[in-house]
Design a protein around this motif. Structure first.
Motif, short mmCIF file in Angstrom:
data_model
loop_
_atom_site.label_atom_id
_atom_site.label_comp_id
_atom_site.label_asym_id
_atom_site.label_seq_id
_atom_site.Cartn_x
_atom_site.Cartn_y
_atom_site.Cartn_z
N VAL A 216 60.87 32.55 78.64
CA VAL A 216 59.85 31.50 78.60
C VAL A 216 58.47 31.92 78.11
CG1 VAL A 216 60.99 30.09 80.36
CG2 VAL A 216 59.33 31.83 81.08
N TRP A 222 58.11 39.44 68.76
CA TRP A 222 58.96 38.45 68.08
C TRP A 222 58.15 37.62 67.09
CZ3 TRP A 222 63.66 38.89 67.07
CH2 TRP A 222 64.66 39.19 68.00
N TRP A 226 59.04 37.39 63.13
CA TRP A 226 59.37 36.13 62.46
C TRP A 226 58.37 35.82 61.35
CZ3 TRP A 226 59.75 33.73 68.00
CH2 TRP A 226 60.97 34.08 68.57
N ALA B 229 65.09 39.48 62.79
CA ALA B 229 64.97 38.03 62.60
C ALA B 229 66.33 37.35 62.57
CB ALA B 229 64.19 37.73 61.32
N ILE B 231 68.64 38.19 64.70
CA ILE B 231 69.12 38.23 66.09
C ILE B 231 68.61 37.04 66.90
CG2 ILE B 231 68.95 39.55 68.26
CD1 ILE B 231 69.12 42.10 66.55
N LYS B 232 67.34 36.71 66.70
CA LYS B 232 66.80 35.53 67.38
C LYS B 232 65.75 34.91 66.47
CE LYS B 232 63.89 35.27 71.11
NZ LYS B 232 63.41 35.26 72.51
N GLY B 233 65.76 33.59 66.36
CA GLY B 233 64.79 32.90 65.52
C GLY B 233 63.73 32.23 66.36
N PRO B 234 62.75 31.62 65.68
CA PRO B 234 61.63 30.97 66.40
C PRO B 234 62.10 29.83 67.31
CG PRO B 234 61.19 31.13 64.03
CD PRO B 234 62.59 31.58 64.23
N GLU B 236 64.15 30.31 69.52
CA GLU B 236 64.46 31.06 70.74
C GLU B 236 65.95 31.14 71.04
OE1 GLU B 236 62.37 32.81 72.74
OE2 GLU B 236 60.56 32.29 71.62
N VAL B 278 57.30 28.97 75.74
CA VAL B 278 57.89 28.94 74.40
C VAL B 278 58.60 27.61 74.18
CG1 VAL B 278 58.21 31.44 74.24
CG2 VAL B 278 60.04 30.03 75.18
N PRO B 294 70.18 33.72 79.40
CA PRO B 294 70.04 35.11 78.95
C PRO B 294 68.83 35.23 78.01
CG PRO B 294 71.79 34.03 77.74
CD PRO B 294 71.29 33.03 78.73
N THR B 295 68.35 36.44 77.82
CA THR B 295 67.20 36.67 76.94
C THR B 295 67.55 37.66 75.83
OG1 THR B 295 66.36 38.65 78.07
CG2 THR B 295 65.63 36.51 78.94
N THR B 297 64.85 40.25 74.02
CA THR B 297 63.43 40.60 74.01
C THR B 297 63.18 41.85 73.17
OG1 THR B 297 63.15 39.68 76.22
CG2 THR B 297 61.48 41.25 75.50
#
Lengths: 451, 451
Positions: A216, A222, A226, B229, B231-234, B236, B278, B294-295, B297
């Motif tokens: 959150v 990150w 991005w 980028a 692995i995780k995008g904006p 989330e 977020v 899950p996260t 980070t």
């Protein structure tokens, strides 16, 4: 010419001693060392060679510029651009002899600045001394503009040149230096790329959080990742709107010159331990891009915990260092605005963009008459066909000379492929130093005659 | 109960002195300090309270586990999980009193470990002493499993539990600790997230290059940025194929429990100096995600030049530290494989993935009978409705207890919102310590009766 060349042959020892004396001064601009002392030393040497010489301040900050003038026989004036500052010598432990105790061994002189740029300054003074001693004067008028901030990005050089437009008036400019290829062909370089150097700083929260908040809380690392990924993608294409708009396509002559450069791509790949260039570029495409294309490079990344082992932290701050190498007619300050607008549009307007350095690109056309003249001079002195390089991939403050002063510029010097500028064990070969001085002697005559 | 509570009231000073003695031992597992000494101290205390106690090694490496057993009146056995190690005390200058000289002031005890977890160990021993002294014995059998590696990720705890399955047999488990909310409601926590901690290391060329090579040489910082980028995008959302496959949706009871937790989201936002979570999550959505999702980070980034000013370098290497907090039934080693396959598929198979830590998630269902029992115990002792938390957002070695031993687990303790575990000025309030011991006294009775 033979009388002049003989003078150089006979006085080589003296010239090398003079170079050693200059290189003993630890003129590291990044560390603010020995600046005034070196500027005075250079001005005194110019004065001793019959120049009117003075040490001029830069507009607000920055190290002073040594300016000098001496009239010659022809109505034409050649301006020499050089710099008296050098790169930091660190890491010291990788030097075979102390960087500021220049040492001759095996036909080479080792020391910080022997190639970049003090070796070229002395080679040029040495050529001028030959003319004065053997012929009693210079064949054309000569000016020197020797700055002390080149190694830290030449701040305020554009303003300095604009302010001293009259003083620096000339018909052409000989740039700071260059060298020969492994097979002894002299390189004649005609331009530089520009540079925009920025820091991107993301800050999302007031202090680092426990990483369990990863669901959150906004993570600065990150956000930076991005944001960077929007600037350039794996296809190596820069995605900033309008980034390529001002790129002037290479002329057929420039393309032909680059295609005629020696094939050194395999050596580059080997030297960096890889099998291919990015995006599977062929050697020829790679060379064209290296000379003609702008870049977007991440120079550094820092965020959160980077020590050994696991530490679970959600970083509040993240930093990237980036540089963009620009080609004519890209403008670093225009690009800075485009970068800011790009980030804003992509939703990263919160990322701070700090300007650290800006220089504009510049080139002299391959088909300019002075290029043909210099090719012939170099061919005569070296006995080999020169390699014409339309632009360095690197950067220098060439723009105000080309644009504000309107000067065609050429660039050659006393280095060779293993000259190690900016690195430990910087060195020149004595033979290249002598040949480089001869090239300047010959250039003065050819330039004076061409007028 | 009143006789037992009176005993605790009357002997509070002794218990606090005992806690101070334990907290003077600087048992920092990350620095390998005072381990054997503390394990022996704890085992001796247990022995003095009538336990059979021994110090058992972990399978290969890691600090020993203190195991203890004492029979009680009912046929039921309660297992206590605790850890005798503490976090490093650094930065020392932020402590008001030295971290290993526990100090009482204004009704609080300050010192490293007073809350996490030595305060809970002593509170539990203190409750047991009350039963023995006042009633002559324990109402149920009690086992202790007190490890010394919790603060460094409990390596080999799964193997240890599997190996000592018979020894650790019990009917339920009281986990290491917790605390009360600002308004004095006791928290009853039922689970933990899992953890996968990795380093991603990109290496593109043999040595750093001059940044003018940005057109053609592969840049490790760029490769790492692009890989991250993917692995995780904006949005989330984690993009690793199958990442969410094993996620067990929260039950209606779990959702209801989380929705009933106190609203502390505004306080969290204020504390981190931001206006929203977020992706614009509402406070309620944020709380659900914080507990159930899950996260992924980024904990750290490092590449190239990160000092002051511009330095133009194209980095050969780049490093990211990353953690993933996992929820039931995600498996960190399965995810590690999925991450590797993901990078491979996205074209980043050259990026090395190094495993630094792995723990599995676990939860006891909100509607398990022991939860209802513990709620009533806590309501009686604190006079307020307990807050049931289906899972911490953080991690601990709960999985083998829940899964290998098949134990329902509950978790409460002597902390409060400003208890500052892992931080400077870790402290507990004396009143919470006393109340926490009373809760254990009452739990022992309720648990013995329930069987």
């Amino acid at each position: 010419m033979e009388d002049l060349f003989r003078y150089l042959d006979d006085h080589l020892g003296e010239a090398l001693r003079e170079l050693q004396e200059l290189c003993r001064l630890p003129t590291v601009s990044a560390q603010g060392k020995a600046i005034e002392e070196t500027a005075e030393w250079v001005a005194a040497r110019l004065h001793a060679l019959g120049f009117e010489a003075e040490v001029l301040p830069k507009p607000r900050e920055g190290n002073p510029v040594v300016y000098a003038y001496q009239a010659g026989d022809s109505p034409r004036t050649l301006l020499f651009y050089d710099h008296y500052d050098v790169q930091p010598p660190e890491p010291l432990e990788l030097w075979s002899s102390p960087p500021f105790q220049p040492t001759l061994r095996e036909g080479k002189l080792f020391g910080r600045g022997v190639s970049d740029n003090k070796g070229n300054i002395i080679a040029r003074l040495y050529a001028i001394r030959a003319w004065r001693e053997v012929r009693g004067g210079l064949p054309c008028s000569v000016k020197f503009c020797i700055e002390g901030d080149e190694e830290i990005g030449s701040p305020e050089m554009e303003e300095f040149v604009a302010e001293h437009r009259e003083l620096l008036k000339a018909d052409a400019c000989l740039w700071e230096g260059g060298g020969v290829t492994w097979d002894g062909r002299p390189q004649l370089t005609l331009g530089v790329k520009g540079l925009l150097y920025v820091e991107l700083a993301a800050r999302t929260i007031d202090r680092d959080a426990h990483s369990s908040w990863g669901t959150v809380l906004p993570n600065a690392a990150w956000r930076l990742v991005w944001a960077l990924a929007t600037i350039k993608g794996p296809d190596e294409r820069v995605r900033i709107d309008g980034f390529y708009e001002q790129v002037r396509p290479p002329t057929p002559q420039e393309l032909a010159a680059v295609d005629a450069m020696p094939d050194e791509e395999e050596e580059t790949l080997r030297s960096y331990g890889i099998r291919e260039f990015v995006a599977g570029l062929s050697p020829r495409e790679a060379r064209r891009r290296h000379i003609f294309d702008p870049t977007a490079t991440v120079d550094g990344l820092l965020s959160g915990y980077t020590g050994p082992g696991p530490k679970t932290v959600l970083p509040a701050e993240a930093l990237a260092k980036m540089d963009f190498r620009l080609v004519p007619d890209q403008d670093p300050l225009d690009l800075l605005e485009k970068l800011r607008r790009h980030l804003e549009r992509e939703g990263y307007g919160d990322i701070e963009v700090r300007l650290l350095s800006a220089e504009r690109p510049a080139r002299t056309p391959v088909d300019h008459p002075i290029v043909q003249m210099a090719r012939e001079t170099l061919r005569r002195v070296y006995g080999k066909e020169p390699v014409v390089v339309p632009s360095m991939a690197g950067t220098g403050p060439l723009y105000p000379f080309v644009s504000t002063l309107g000067l065609p510029t050429i660039d050659f010097g006393v280095g060779y492929p293993d000259t190690r500028i900016h690195a430990p064990d910087e060195n020149i070969r004595v033979e290249d130093f002598l040949r480089g001085a001869k090239a300047v002697v010959a250039l003065l005559e050819d330039f004076a005659r061409a007028g």
